[in-house]
Structure formats: C-alpha cells, structure tokens
Scaffold this active site. Structure first.
Site, PDB file in Angstrom:
ATOM      1  N   ASN A 136      49.592  52.294  46.307  1.00  0.00           N
ATOM      2  CA  ASN A 136      49.121  51.700  45.064  1.00  0.00           C
ATOM      3  C   ASN A 136      49.342  52.693  43.916  1.00  0.00           C
ATOM      4  OD1 ASN A 136      47.673  50.749  42.894  1.00  0.00           O
ATOM      5  ND2 ASN A 136      46.027  49.887  44.133  1.00  0.00           N
ATOM      6  N   PHE A 137      50.488  52.511  43.256  1.00  0.00           N
ATOM      7  CA  PHE A 137      50.832  53.317  42.072  1.00  0.00           C
ATOM      8  C   PHE A 137      50.622  52.478  40.818  1.00  0.00           C
ATOM      9  CE2 PHE A 137      54.225  55.498  44.863  1.00  0.00           C
ATOM     10  CZ  PHE A 137      53.365  56.536  45.185  1.00  0.00           C
ATOM     11  N   SER A 138      49.738  51.501  40.888  1.00  0.00           N
ATOM     12  CA  SER A 138      49.838  50.474  39.864  1.00  0.00           C
ATOM     13  C   SER A 138      48.547  49.895  39.336  1.00  0.00           C
ATOM     14  CB  SER A 138      50.700  49.340  40.414  1.00  0.00           C
ATOM     15  OG  SER A 138      50.321  49.027  41.745  1.00  0.00           O
ATOM     16  N   CYS A 139      47.395  50.207  39.922  1.00  0.00           N
ATOM     17  CA  CYS A 139      46.144  49.664  39.381  1.00  0.00           C
ATOM     18  C   CYS A 139      46.002  50.205  37.954  1.00  0.00           C
ATOM     19  CB  CYS A 139      44.977  50.118  40.258  1.00  0.00           C
ATOM     20  SG  CYS A 139      43.414  49.484  39.650  1.00  0.00           S
ATOM     21  N   ASN A 154      51.951  44.579  40.047  1.00  0.00           N
ATOM     22  CA  ASN A 154      50.507  44.626  39.931  1.00  0.00           C
ATOM     23  C   ASN A 154      50.149  43.965  38.595  1.00  0.00           C
ATOM     24  OD1 ASN A 154      47.695  45.408  40.048  1.00  0.00           O
ATOM     25  ND2 ASN A 154      48.295  47.066  41.413  1.00  0.00           N
ATOM     26  N   THR A 155      48.921  44.082  38.177  1.00  0.00           N
ATOM     27  CA  THR A 155      48.467  43.344  36.987  1.00  0.00           C
ATOM     28  C   THR A 155      48.944  43.968  35.673  1.00  0.00           C
ATOM     29  OG1 THR A 155      46.441  44.605  37.191  1.00  0.00           O
ATOM     30  CG2 THR A 155      46.427  42.375  38.095  1.00  0.00           C
ATOM     31  N   LYS A 214      54.057  50.046  45.347  1.00  0.00           N
ATOM     32  CA  LYS A 214      53.700  48.914  44.479  1.00  0.00           C
ATOM     33  C   LYS A 214      53.765  49.339  43.014  1.00  0.00           C
ATOM     34  CE  LYS A 214      50.226  45.309  43.860  1.00  0.00           C
ATOM     35  NZ  LYS A 214      49.015  44.697  44.423  1.00  0.00           N
ATOM     36  N   ASN A 217      40.879  41.183  35.574  1.00  0.00           N
ATOM     37  CA  ASN A 217      39.853  41.882  36.360  1.00  0.00           C
ATOM     38  C   ASN A 217      39.799  43.354  35.978  1.00  0.00           C
ATOM     39  OD1 ASN A 217      40.797  43.857  38.747  1.00  0.00           O
ATOM     40  ND2 ASN A 217      42.421  42.366  38.366  1.00  0.00           N
ATOM     41  N   LYS A 229      42.764  45.443  50.974  1.00  0.00           N
ATOM     42  CA  LYS A 229      42.280  46.051  49.722  1.00  0.00           C
ATOM     43  C   LYS A 229      42.550  47.557  49.761  1.00  0.00           C
ATOM     44  CE  LYS A 229      39.589  46.118  45.964  1.00  0.00           C
ATOM     45  NZ  LYS A 229      40.107  45.593  44.696  1.00  0.00           N
TER      46      LYS A 229
HETATM   47  C1  LIG Z   1      40.225  40.949  41.489  1.00  0.00           C
HETATM   48  C2  LIG Z   1      41.518  41.653  41.805  1.00  0.00           C
HETATM   49  C3  LIG Z   1      41.480  42.847  42.528  1.00  0.00           C
HETATM   50  C4  LIG Z   1      42.674  43.508  42.832  1.00  0.00           C
HETATM   51  N1  LIG Z   1      42.627  44.668  43.571  1.00  0.00           N
HETATM   52  C5  LIG Z   1      43.786  45.287  43.923  1.00  0.00           C
HETATM   53  C6  LIG Z   1      43.780  46.423  44.773  1.00  0.00           C
HETATM   54  O1  LIG Z   1      42.739  46.892  45.243  1.00  0.00           O
HETATM   55  N2  LIG Z   1      44.974  47.002  45.058  1.00  0.00           N
HETATM   56  C7  LIG Z   1      46.161  46.517  44.595  1.00  0.00           C
HETATM   57  O2  LIG Z   1      47.217  47.072  44.900  1.00  0.00           O
HETATM   58  N3  LIG Z   1      46.190  45.426  43.799  1.00  0.00           N
HETATM   59  C8  LIG Z   1      45.035  44.807  43.469  1.00  0.00           C
HETATM   60  N4  LIG Z   1      45.084  43.666  42.689  1.00  0.00           N
HETATM   61  C9  LIG Z   1      46.399  43.184  42.183  1.00  0.00           C
HETATM   62  C10 LIG Z   1      46.973  42.051  43.042  1.00  0.00           C
HETATM   63  O3  LIG Z   1      47.230  42.477  44.357  1.00  0.00           O
HETATM   64  C11 LIG Z   1      48.288  41.506  42.429  1.00  0.00           C
HETATM   65  O4  LIG Z   1      49.253  42.533  42.363  1.00  0.00           O
HETATM   66  C12 LIG Z   1      48.109  40.923  41.023  1.00  0.00           C
HETATM   67  O5  LIG Z   1      46.841  40.337  40.859  1.00  0.00           O
HETATM   68  C13 LIG Z   1      49.178  39.871  40.693  1.00  0.00           C
HETATM   69  O6  LIG Z   1      49.237  38.843  41.660  1.00  0.00           O
HETATM   70  P1  LIG Z   1      48.386  37.462  41.600  1.00  0.00           P
HETATM   71  O7  LIG Z   1      48.730  36.772  40.302  1.00  0.00           O
HETATM   72  O8  LIG Z   1      48.800  36.705  42.817  1.00  0.00           O
HETATM   73  O9  LIG Z   1      46.945  37.858  41.654  1.00  0.00           O
HETATM   74  C14 LIG Z   1      43.906  42.984  42.380  1.00  0.00           C
HETATM   75  C15 LIG Z   1      43.919  41.778  41.662  1.00  0.00           C
HETATM   76  C16 LIG Z   1      42.745  41.104  41.374  1.00  0.00           C
HETATM   77  C17 LIG Z   1      42.802  39.816  40.607  1.00  0.00           C
END
Ligand SMILES: Cc1cc2nc3c(=O)[nH]c(=O)nc-3n(C[C@H](O)[C@H](O)[C@H](O)COP(=O)(O)O)c2cc1C
Length: 366
Positions: free
Chosen positions: A135-138, A203-204, A176, A76, A44
């Site tokens: 993490n350039f992507s949250c 990322n999301t 990222k 999320n 994380k």
């Molecule tokens: C609840 C949650 C928390 C996340 N927290 C982080 C984080 O702290 N750092 C990060 O780089 N990505 C975070 N992500 C993004 C995931 O690592 C991933 O890039 C994204 O969810 C797409 O992949 P997935 O469909 O397998 O979840 C988070 C995703 C979720 C769902």
C-alpha cells in the site's frame, strides 16, 4: 464456464477480487465473500503497530445524483486496519487453511524503515498467503506518518521500499498506486524496477466531499473539523480506466495489472479487463451492494464471453488497447474517411446521372 485466470503464478477461480478496505476487515467477512463466489481478496492493509492507528467517526461521505439520489461518489478518511498484527496472522492462516483454492493477498504498509518492512513481510508470508500488495497509496491520515501515498508519490521511495520487500518475499508482490500524481507510469515503473510483479491501480483520489452550508464546516466533519479524504465509487472510474490503460501500454507484458476504481457491475469490470487488467478489485461497490454482487459479475462476463466468442478470461485482457492512438493520427484517419466517403458519393452520383446503358458500356472492356 471456466472464468479462472492465472496471474503471476496465482490461479484465481475468477478475476473478481475484493479490494482492500472494509470488505476485507477480518477472517469472517473474507470467508463469507469466498463462500459467495469471489475469486480472491486483498485484505485490509495491516502494519506492525495497530495501536498507532486510531479511526474517527464519521469517516465516510457520499456524493449523490441530484435527480435520482443514487450514490455517484464516496469519500473516506478511514485509516488502515486497527486490529493487532498477531490477530491478523492467525486469521490469514485460518482463511488459507479453509479456502486453499481462493487467492488471499495481504496488503501491507509500514514506516520508512527497511527492518520494519522486512519483518512484516516475513511474518505475513509465513502464514501462507498467496501474495502481497504494497500500500503505497492511502492518501490521508497515514501520510502524516510518511506512509501510504507519501511513498507512492515519490518513485525513488517506491522503488527502494519495493526492493526491501522483494528481497525477502518468496511470493508475488503487487504495488498499489496512488492516482494523486501527474504521471502514474513513473511510480509503477519504479515499483517494477524494485521487483514488483504486478501493479494495482488505483487507490482513492484526494477529495473534499462538500461543505455544510449551515455550519460552514467542510465534510466529513469530526468535532467541527475535517481533513481531505479519498474519493471512490463510479465517479472515479473514467480516471481509473485512463490510468490503467496508460500503465498497460507502458509496462512489460509479464507485469500484471489489477484494475480498481468505481467498478459496480460486469460492464465496468469488462472495461478494465479490455484495457489491460487481468483481475479487478472492488471495494466501495461491495460496501454499497453487498458481497452477492459477484453473481451479476460472473453472469455478465460469461454472457459477454459467449456473445463475443472469447474462450478464456485471459483472451479479454488488453483487447481494446490497440485502439488507442495519437490525436494527430485521429485527424488523419478522419480526413481519409471523409475523402473515401466523398469518392463513394461521387461514384453514386455518376450512376444516378447517367443512363444505365451508357454506364454499362463505360465499364465494359469489349
Ligand atoms: C472505506 C474505504 C477504506 C479503504 N481502505 C483501504 C486500505 O486499507 N488499503 C488500501 O490499499 N485501500 C483502501 N481503500 C481503497 C480501495 O481499496 C480502492 O482502491 C478505492 O476505494 C477505489 O476502488 P472502489 O471505487 O472500488 O472503492 C479503501 C477504500 C474505502 C472506500
């Protein structure tokens, strides 16, 4: 079967990596995943001051299939880790000591200040982690402090911050990417110019999971209010696959790709690998299925390799990339195929219309 792959000098026992998020919340869950058979993990995301990180409840939302109720999409509004950095440093050390052969990647994020990024890099590096993911992507929450995708959406910042980290990092650095951008190649190339050896994508995707028709409030609703959040799970996979393929076709061969987005089984993982990912990361899939899902990932990839005659995971990487073309080329190929089919058909007709002895004579030279 040997599923190992060496990426930027890091030897992964297999290409299956926990994506940064709840599956990498602390040392205990990381250890449990390594015991279950995962090749690596991105923990994380951590920062210097956890006190600034305050999470809300609820912070997740699901999109379900209308017919089966299966979870298709997941939103999320969770922030990065709210655990103190000193605790994390101890746990990174502990995990690397207990699992020297598994790959542990630290995800880091900081405010736009060189000294802060470099301090965090040095501290975390000293614990013995194998690599960094920046993490350039949250896309939510952290952006209000100009962090996360606020940096990834601006290639000049991406390059500058990556170079701050690579100036002091002695281990491989991955960047990222956020998908909330028109051309994902631009920030990726900027990160590479800043010294990144790998690109993680995606990322999301910014989203609003729905609106409650009783209360009229958008969701997830916290004390009556809402912010857009990050979308993940199977619904995002086609977008992630497109972005990974675009990256693979654009970046130098020695820069690795870690494919992320909606991977739920070995079939999905193989798609990312065929489009250029040397490792795959899974976050929501693990949250919904548990760490044991790695068993199917391994079995499925092993079976695929046997069926298709692949001798190593590396051989799979990028195998489907040569089959991308331009739309104009597809049209030309289609026309050529039509012409050739028409030729075959007319030859068939000739045989049918003529007496066989007549046709034999026609094809005989003496
Ligand atoms: C609840 C949650 C928390 C996340 N927290 C982080 C984080 O702290 N750092 C990060 O780089 N990505 C975070 N992500 C993004 C995931 O690592 C991933 O890039 C994204 O969810 C797409 O992949 P997935 O469909 O397998 O979840 C988070 C995703 C979720 C769902």
């Amino acid at each position: 079967m040997d599923l190992s792959i060496t990426v930027n000098g890091m030897k992964f026992p297999n290409p299956f990596v926990l994506g940064s998020g709840p599956p990498g919340t602390n040392a205990r869950v990381l250890a449990k995943s390594f015991d279950a058979g995962w090749g690596g993990a991105v923990a994380k995301t951590v920062s210097l001051e956890s006190a600034k990180v305050v999470n809300v409840v609820p912070r997740y939302g699901k999109l379900r299939s209308r017919s089966t109720g299966e979870v298709i999409g997941f939103e999320n509004i969770e922030l990065i880790s709210d655990r103190p950095i000193d605790v994390w440093l101890d746990e990174f050390r502990q995990v690397k000591k207990e699992y020297p052969n598994h790959i542990l990647i630290a995800s880091i994020m900081e405010e736009y200040e060189k000294s802060r990024w470099q301090e965090l890099t040095r501290m975390v590096q000293d614990t013995g982690v194998d690599g960094f993911e920046l993490n350039f992507s949250c896309p939510h929450g952290m952006t209000e402090r100009k962090m996360g995708s606020e940096m990834g959406e601006h290639p000049d910042l991406t390059q500058e911050v990556t170079s701050w980290v690579t100036e002091v990092a002695k281990i491989p650095v991955w960047a990222k990417m956020t998908p909330n951008i028109t051309n994902i190649r631009e920030p990726a190339q900027a990160a590479i110019a800043g010294g990144a050896k790998g690109i993680s994508a995606i990322n999301t995707i910014l989203s609003v999971i729905g609106v409650d028709l009783d209360t009229l409030r958008p969701m997830p609703t916290v004390e009556g209010y809402c912010v857009p959040g990050g979308y993940s799970a199977q619904a995002v996979r086609p977008i992630a696959l497109r972005m990974v393929s675009q990256l693979a076709l654009a970046i130098p061969d020695d820069v690795s790709i870690s494919g992320i987005g909606g991977i739920e089984n070995s079939h999905d993982a193989l798609e990312f690998m065929l489009l250029g990912a040397s490792t795959v990361q899974i976050c929501t899939g693990v949250m919904l299925q548990g760490v044991k899902m790695v068993d199917e990932l391994k079995e499925g990839v092993e079976k695929f390799m046997t069926d298709k005659g692949f001798n190593s995971v590396q051989e799979i990487v990028g195998k489907s990339l040569p089959y991308f073309s331009t739309h104009m080329d597809l049209v030309q190929k289609m026309k050529a195929a039509k012409r050739s089919k028409a030729g075959e058909a007319s030859r068939d007709n000739e045989w049918a219309q003529k007496d066989i002895t007549e046709k034999t004579a026609e094809l005989t030279s003496n």
